[in-house]
Design a protein around this motif. Structure first.
Motif: not given
Lengths: 238, 238
Positions: A69, A91, A97, A144, B138-142, B144-147
DNA sequence: ATTTTAAAATGATTTTTGTCATGTTTTATT
DNA sequence: AATAAAACATGACAAAAATCATTTTAAAAT
């Protein structure tokens, strides 16, 4: 330049045998073979861009891909390095998304692109595959959570030590005095993996070398003292 | 002390209507009703412990649960706050791992426990549910990546501003001059959410108050200036 | 109502990490 | 081989954040 080559059919693909696609039915495999798109990628090429719409998934037949990212400060946070047998992009596709991250080639790669419809057909028709995928997603979430906790609660020294241990687990080959991390990463990429500034990584790597925890061999790192790194990383089981 | 009460059957459960269980078949709902276990929990009680084996999933009928990992330094990294209509524990269950985190009650809660077999029966028999779950994972993974990216690339001031915005999105009620974050979190918990030391949060909150971005009302925070917080948080769309 | 405990606040200080500047080495390109 | 461009390295410094100590305030418990 994108090179399209004659490729192995999925039925014969070795990297598939150790992937989530390992137990597919004959018809599904044929369908995959018919619809996939095999492409060789050179180091530096971009597979997909953060913010764009996923049109399918990528299966890595060979090579290494970094998934990162871009933060608002312009720096890259590497989410993970993906290797032979791993999937990319599912994912964001299944979350409906845009890509949450960018994927670029770190080591020359052979990658099959599987269009959305083809992938979803397998997912919908093969429940056992769907369950394997779910399991993988759940485990990724656990990873994660662990990474987030490390990022906020550990020092960069600890995180670098941990990162080196993980890299040697994944890419380690015998390297004489120690285990050689057999993948070429720039200091900037290691910084992206750890989540810090490049200079900080350079300094810490020099320190680790001085302390005889690691050594350099060309562009690669040799891990000399795993125990020492584990101690430094304040390893708590993860 | 655990209080077991007479509870609403799942068929009638309002919080279910807005959850992943929203579109289940009549037989599946009955089966859930027959096997679930409704329990009222008081603030501070622990739902599940990191490192233990999941035996089912939790459905939050009411209340707030914090899900956190304990780092090696003893501090809590809060992974998320879970609310009415949300599920807990399915990730570790489906990943076939021990709990990756601990769940404790932040606001008095009513929670149904659904045993593993019952949950898996729905998952296996209702493909549409399975797909909704996959999408959520999958959205949760996104997220977490952001976090993770925020944690490594943003300052604590930025992260706190972002956290306050998110909290006001989730828990915001009209609060006169601004939007009141209608949940009681200690400074220590906010620190766990942001991933920093408690003192740092106390100082920054005081600074935000001085700058008239927020105000305090008892134990709750009023967001006075969302735009200002968004500017501070260096918001990049996530 | 009083005592105890927990939470919040504040100051002083140290440690960690990032940034900027600059130089060197290595790798790629012409 | 010469040149250009990355990548690596190091010093000096600034900024961010953690830690420790102490005080004040608020909430629970007796």
């Amino acid at each position: 330049m994108i090179v399209r080559e004659k490729s192995t059919p999925c039925e014969m693909c070795l990297s598939r045998k150790f992937s989530m696609f390992s137990n597919l039915s004959e018809p599904h495999l044929c369908n995959l073979s018919d619809n996939k798109n095999f492409i060789s990628h050179k180091k530096g090429q971009i597979l997909f861009y953060e913010g764009t719409k996923p049109l399918g998934v990528f299966c890595i037949n060979d090579g290494v891909v970094k998934v990162f990212k871009t933060a608002s400060n312009g720096k890259e946070q590497i989410i993970r390095l993906a290797n032979k047998g791993e999937f990319l992009g599912y994912s964001s596709l299944l979350g409906e998304e845009v890509y949450s991250s960018t994927g670029t080639i770190v080591e020359d790669a052979k990658i099959c692109f599987v269009p959305k419809e083809t992938f979803l057909k397998v997912l919908v028709e093969d429940n056992s595959f769907h369950r394997r995928l779910t399991k993988a997603l759940c485990q990724d979430l656990g990873i994660m959570e662990h990474k987030l906790t490390d990022a906020t609660q550990k020092s960069i020294r600890e995180r670098l030590a941990f990162t080196l241990l993980k890299l040697s687990e994944t890419y380690g080959v015998d390297g004489g005095a120690g285990e050689k991390i057999d993948v070429v990463l720039t200091r900037e990429e290691i910084a992206g993996l750890v989540g810090t500034a490049t200079e900080t990584i350079i300094r810490l790597l020099s320190e680790f070398k001085k302390d005889e925890l690691i050594n350099f061999e060309g562009k690669k790192i040799i891990v000399l003292n795993k125990k020492g790194l584990a101690r430094l990383s304040d390893f708590y089981g993860g």
